[in-house]
Design a protein around this motif. Structure first.
Motif, mmCIF file in Angstrom:
data_model
loop_
_atom_site.group_PDB
_atom_site.id
_atom_site.type_symbol
_atom_site.label_atom_id
_atom_site.label_comp_id
_atom_site.label_asym_id
_atom_site.label_seq_id
_atom_site.Cartn_x
_atom_site.Cartn_y
_atom_site.Cartn_z
ATOM 1 N N LEU A 33 7.577 -4.494 -8.117
ATOM 2 C CA LEU A 33 6.599 -3.935 -7.185
ATOM 3 C C LEU A 33 6.182 -2.532 -7.604
ATOM 4 O O LEU A 33 5.026 -2.142 -7.402
ATOM 5 C CB LEU A 33 7.162 -3.935 -5.771
ATOM 6 C CG LEU A 33 7.338 -5.318 -5.126
ATOM 7 C CD1 LEU A 33 8.068 -5.204 -3.804
ATOM 8 C CD2 LEU A 33 5.984 -5.983 -4.945
ATOM 9 N N GLY A 34 7.114 -1.769 -8.165
ATOM 10 C CA GLY A 34 6.783 -0.429 -8.638
ATOM 11 C C GLY A 34 5.785 -0.448 -9.776
ATOM 12 O O GLY A 34 4.865 0.372 -9.829
ATOM 13 N N MET A 35 5.943 -1.378 -10.698
ATOM 14 C CA MET A 35 5.008 -1.474 -11.816
ATOM 15 C C MET A 35 3.641 -1.968 -11.356
ATOM 16 O O MET A 35 2.616 -1.582 -11.920
ATOM 17 C CB MET A 35 5.570 -2.413 -12.883
ATOM 18 C CG MET A 35 6.720 -1.851 -13.654
ATOM 19 S SD MET A 35 7.233 -3.067 -14.871
ATOM 20 C CE MET A 35 8.773 -2.367 -15.408
ATOM 21 N N LYS A 36 3.636 -2.809 -10.342
ATOM 22 C CA LYS A 36 2.379 -3.389 -9.882
ATOM 23 C C LYS A 36 1.613 -2.439 -8.958
ATOM 24 O O LYS A 36 0.392 -2.318 -9.058
ATOM 25 C CB LYS A 36 2.666 -4.715 -9.169
ATOM 26 C CG LYS A 36 1.441 -5.516 -8.857
ATOM 27 C CD LYS A 36 1.810 -6.879 -8.327
ATOM 28 C CE LYS A 36 0.565 -7.719 -8.116
ATOM 29 N NZ LYS A 36 0.897 -9.050 -7.631
ATOM 30 N N HIS A 37 2.327 -1.790 -8.026
ATOM 31 C CA HIS A 37 1.666 -0.983 -6.997
ATOM 32 C C HIS A 37 2.010 0.498 -7.072
ATOM 33 O O HIS A 37 1.608 1.254 -6.199
ATOM 34 C CB HIS A 37 2.038 -1.506 -5.605
ATOM 35 C CG HIS A 37 1.663 -2.936 -5.383
ATOM 36 N ND1 HIS A 37 0.361 -3.356 -5.279
ATOM 37 C CD2 HIS A 37 2.426 -4.054 -5.269
ATOM 38 C CE1 HIS A 37 0.338 -4.667 -5.086
ATOM 39 N NE2 HIS A 37 1.579 -5.111 -5.082
#
Length: 139
Positions: A33-37
């Motif tokens: 989720l960190g890499m995506k958002h």
């Protein structure tokens, strides 16, 4: 004094699987989720929690035992609810559909239909001989 020796091997294995497994799962989803958002405070806290849990599992295994017990109580509670709902749905769908099909086909598998023309519903047995040997060896 090493507290790991007071636990049996199965409990140690369960605690290790819980500690490392939960740490890996939380870290994976937080990183994804960190890499995506983008890495917000919540995701950084999740990664920190996962790292601390993995470190605590590696250093002092008995400290995660209370978390494991709470986690397992919650898992058992959820499992009982899911088990009840799933088995109920399967039971009512299976027997409901079977009952509807048998009613459409007008089948009476238990022979419960009332027939006013018969005097008795007694079923006579079609057994073979009635000698002493047939009573001693029934099966």
């Amino acid at each position: 004094m090493n507290l790991n020796k007071t636990m049996d091997k199965k409990e140690q294995t369960n605690l290790k699987v819980f500690g490392y497994g939960l740490a890996i799962i939380v870290a994976f989803f937080a990183m994804r989720l960190g890499m995506k958002h983008g890495f917000t405070n919540g995701k950084i806290i999740a990664i920190t929690f996962a790292s601390a849990l993995a470190l605590l599992t590696a250093i002092h295994l008995p400290m995660i035992r209370p978390f494991y017990k709470v986690w397992m109580k919650g898992a058992r509670f959820i499992g009982e609810i899911v088990n009840f709902v799933l088995l109920s749905v399967i039971f009512y769908i299976f027997f409901g559909i079977a009952g509807i099909i048998l009613r459409i086909l007008r089948k009476d598998l238990l022979d419960e239909r009332i027939d006013k023309r018969v005097k008795t519903y007694w079923k006579t047995s079609r057994s073979g001989s009635l000698d002493r040997q047939s009573y001693t060896k029934q099966f």
